[in-house]
Design an enzyme around this catalytic site. Structure first.
Site, PDB file in Angstrom:
ATOM      1  N   TYR A 235      30.282  35.706  41.445  1.00 21.94           N
ATOM      2  CA  TYR A 235      29.995  36.449  40.420  1.00 21.94           C
ATOM      3  C   TYR A 235      28.825  36.056  39.937  1.00 21.94           C
ATOM      4  O   TYR A 235      28.212  36.597  39.060  1.00 21.94           O
ATOM      5  CB  TYR A 235      31.315  36.171  39.402  1.00 21.94           C
ATOM      6  N   HIS A 389      38.254  33.744  36.559  1.00 17.30           N
ATOM      7  CA  HIS A 389      37.932  33.998  37.948  1.00 17.30           C
ATOM      8  C   HIS A 389      38.229  32.921  38.896  1.00 17.30           C
ATOM      9  O   HIS A 389      37.928  32.982  40.073  1.00 17.30           O
ATOM     10  CB  HIS A 389      36.698  34.826  38.057  1.00 17.30           C
TER      11      HIS A 389
END
Length: 717
Positions: A235, A389
């Site tokens: 990410y 996440h």
């Protein structure tokens, strides 16, 4: 705002230099010719702006993605070629969107309650990505439009989409998260194009301009002082594009803000950190990550390009060369010309501990690298949770050698943009398997997951990095956490060792030493998995293998997805498990066993009716009915298997002796080899050990002394 066009990532000065460059042979002209040919092929077809109806990976989703990329590319080609056909194509497509957008409800495939919905796309994240590209495309053709055309496009498209993404979606716009980054970048860049400085200020400081959210707050909160992004490399790569693109637009329009100097140059640090978070061109796959993502992703290509344009660092050219992609921008021209002139120098990958959290004190992500017989790397993860996440895997590790993953992490359970697999979204098994502790290489207590799989609790707690130090042959790190399980303390110390060579006679040995100390006042079951890549070759103990049917290992917390393939009860002493990786090298895990602990051999795939999971293997070192327990193991890389030339070398481990003692504050690991090489790794585990602090201990009748944190003793000396 008096302005010229273009004036975001590409400026009028850039265009002048780029037009000159496409008249000369080189990488920039080659890229221009290739992009122009691709655009020519696409604009020969009818403009298609479909009514949205599909989720990620579906036709309309992909069509709108292709449209924004095509508009951007056509805008660039227009600026370089000065051929009005390209500007007209972008104009006509934007006019189609200006007709469509005001009529759109929320997307029919939206997932309310989980993601903020879009109109063109099933989530507003993709809408913001669309606007980041489309605002630049508009900027590139603005000078070719009539006043009426501008009004139609802005009133029908850009103003409504900015309103939708900002004031109508405050929960995303003001959020300190990668979705917020994309949204603020999109709105801020559109503000520069349309002359709406108020949008820019809101993008920088949040809708109320309070500074509690917005782009600058994201730079403050989402990165550590070293430029490590809280959600991990995958990410970090994804969020990098809006950070660097909007920053470039800010630098172009308001250089007085000195955005690339903000927070001690945090954007440039983040670009370099993203590169450091890779091995053999792929990102370390911690947390929710697709394992095939690497440094050639377009986000990092843009990051490296902008960073080189700003700094001129020749090591970045090495990465740009490996990426093998030139961006048609002013900075891209600088990269292309530098590569044409072979100015690149090798990029220096380092052993480093990246502090986590905005203050860099919320644990760390530790990378250890050695460069003997093919680069090796250990990724040690005493890092923070990483928001939604993040995975529940405190103190886990991975190992890489000769370009391959040896001790592995599953990454995310997802087939990205494969609509046939759950619409390309995260699979249900991401929550039932991939995030759970047993899916990682760290201790599981009583078959439950760290923090009881509660993200909020995980985000509020993090490990403590005790130390990270290195010498010529040893890289060492240790961390602890007391909050993953109530009443249980976990401390792990890891070392990556390449043994010294004397007089060129011995061959360096590659070792990973792992000491995992578990303490509790209550009895528990402790499981320590090792997820390995390769084919099991041998064990030093007898296996009780299930050959006609496979029971399931457990019922919840990921255990329900593990087939129980075999069990073993090794005797006290040294136990070894050897596997062969596809890189042609053997790997042996040598463990000290107490005669009561057992090994469990597993394979992923149980309770997986749609075959969503990969069938990967692991072995679990299980200790039952214990309060305190210390796992000690050494991973050894050895030998070679060459099926082409039909030879095998050193397929059997050379380790013949392994012991562990704690003498006051000094931990001593003894490793003895079949060729009579013998080593002691001595570690002072006390807090705040000074560089010149002396430690002494006695071992097998001999006295030893060392300065500082640790020393590797060669007994042959």
């Amino acid at each position: 705002m008096a302005r010229t066009s273009p004036n975001l990532v590409i400026t009028t000065a850039d265009v002048k230099n780029m037009r000159a460059a496409i008249t000369q042979e080189g990488k920039f002209k080659t890229t221009f010719v290739a992009v122009k040919a691709s655009v020519d092929k696409q604009i020969a077809q009818k403009i298609t702006v479909p009514v949205p109806q599909d989720g990620g990976g579906g036709y309309t989703h992909e069509r709108h993605k292709k449209n924004y990329q095509l508009m951007y590319d056509a805008g660039v080609i227009y600026q370089l070629s000065q051929d009005e056909r390209y500007a007209h194509y972008v104009r006509d497509m934007l006019l189609e969107y200006a007709k469509l957008y005001p009529t759109l409800p929320l997307h029919p495939k939206r997932k309310m309650g989980k993601q903020s919905p879009g109109k063109l796309f099933w989530q507003s994240l993709n809408e913001a990505m669309w606007l980041v590209y489309s605002s630049q495309a508009y900027d590139l053709i603005l000078s070719s439009l009539t006043t009426t055309q501008k009004q139609t496009i802005e009133q029908g498209l850009f103003r409504p989409i900015v309103k939708f993404l900002s004031v109508e979606s405050p929960q995303t716009f003001n959020k300190v998260h990668n979705h917020g980054t994309w949204t603020t970048a999109a709105v801020g860049m559109t503000g520069y194009v349309l002359g709406e400085q108020e949008w820019v200020e809101q993008a920088l400081y949040d809708l109320e301009k309070s500074g509690k959210g917005g782009f600058l707050r994201q730079l403050d909160e989402l990165f550590s002082p070293q430029g490590y992004y809280n959600e991990g490399p995958y990410y970090q790569r994804f969020a990098l594009l809006p950070f660097v693109t909007f920053a470039k637009a800010i630098q172009t329009n308001q250089p007085e803000r000195k955005i690339f100097e903000y927070r001690d140059g945090i954007i440039l640090k983040a670009i370099n950190t993203t590169i450091q978070l890779s091995y053999n061109k792929l990102f370390f796959p911690i947390n929710d990550s697709i394992k095939s993502k690497g440094i050639d992703t377009i986000e990092l290509v843009n990051g490296v390009t902008i960073a080189y344009g700003f700094t001129g660092e020749k090591g970045l050219l090495d990465i740009a060369k490996q990426q093998n992609q030139i961006i048609l921008t002013g900075d891209g021209l600088k990269v292309a010309q530098a590569l044409d002139n072979k100015f690149e120098k090798p990029y220096q990958f380092k052993s480093i501990a990246f502090g986590d959290g905005h203050d860099g004190k919320q644990g760390a992500l530790v990378i250890m690298r050695q460069n003997v017989q093919g680069e090796q790397a250990v990724l040690f993860k005493p890092a923070a949770q990483g928001l939604g996440h993040g995975h529940f895997d405190k103190l886990t590790w991975q190992f890489y050698d000769r370009g391959e993953e040896i001790v592995s992490d599953y990454g995310a359970a997802r087939f990205l943009n494969v609509e046939a697999k759950y619409g390309g979204r995260y699979l249900p098994e991401n929550d039932t398997w991939a995030k759970h502790t047993v899916a990682h290489n760290t201790v599981v207590v009583d078959e439950t997951t760290h923090f009881n799989a509660n993200v909020e609790v995980g985000n509020a707690n993090y490990p403590e990095l005790l130390f990270f130090e290195k010498s010529d042959n040893v890289i060492l790190s240790s961390a602890k956490i007391d909050t993953a399980y109530k009443g249980v303390s976990l401390t792990r110390t890891m070392a990556l060792i390449n043994t010294p060579i004397h007089n060129g006679k011995e061959q360096a040995k590659s070792l990973v030493v792992d000491i995992f100390d578990v303490k509790s006042k209550e009895q528990h079951q402790y499981d320590l998995p090792v997820h390995y890549k390769g084919h099991l070759i041998s064990t030093s103990f007898k296996l009780n293998t299930n050959v006609t049917n496979l029971p399931v290992l457990g019922t919840d917390n990921g255990y329900q997805h593990l087939w129980l393939k075999a069990q073993a009860q090794p005797k006290a002493g040294l136990s070894q498990i050897t596997w062969l990786n596809e890189n042609g090298r053997f790997y042996t895990n040598s463990s000290i066993m107490d005669g009561e602990a057992s090994f469990i051999f597993t394979q992923i795939g149980a309770n997986d009716p749609l075959f969503n999971l990969r069938n990967e293997n692991a072995f679990i070192n299980r200790k039952t009915k214990a309060k305190d327990h210390t796992y000690v193991s050494v991973l050894e890389a050895h030998g070679e298997y060459n099926p082409s030339k039909e030879f095998t070398l050193n397929a059997v481990s050379e380790i013949q002796k392994l012991s562990h003692k704690k003498i006051n504050q000094v931990e001593v690991i003894e490793i003895g080899f079949s060729d009579e090489q013998h080593y002691l790794l001595a570690i002072n585990s006390a807090e705040n050990v000074k560089h010149n602090q002396k430690s002494t201990f006695s071992f097998n009748g001999s006295k030893y002394q060392f300065d500082g944190r640790f020393k590797l003793f060669d007994i042959k000396e």
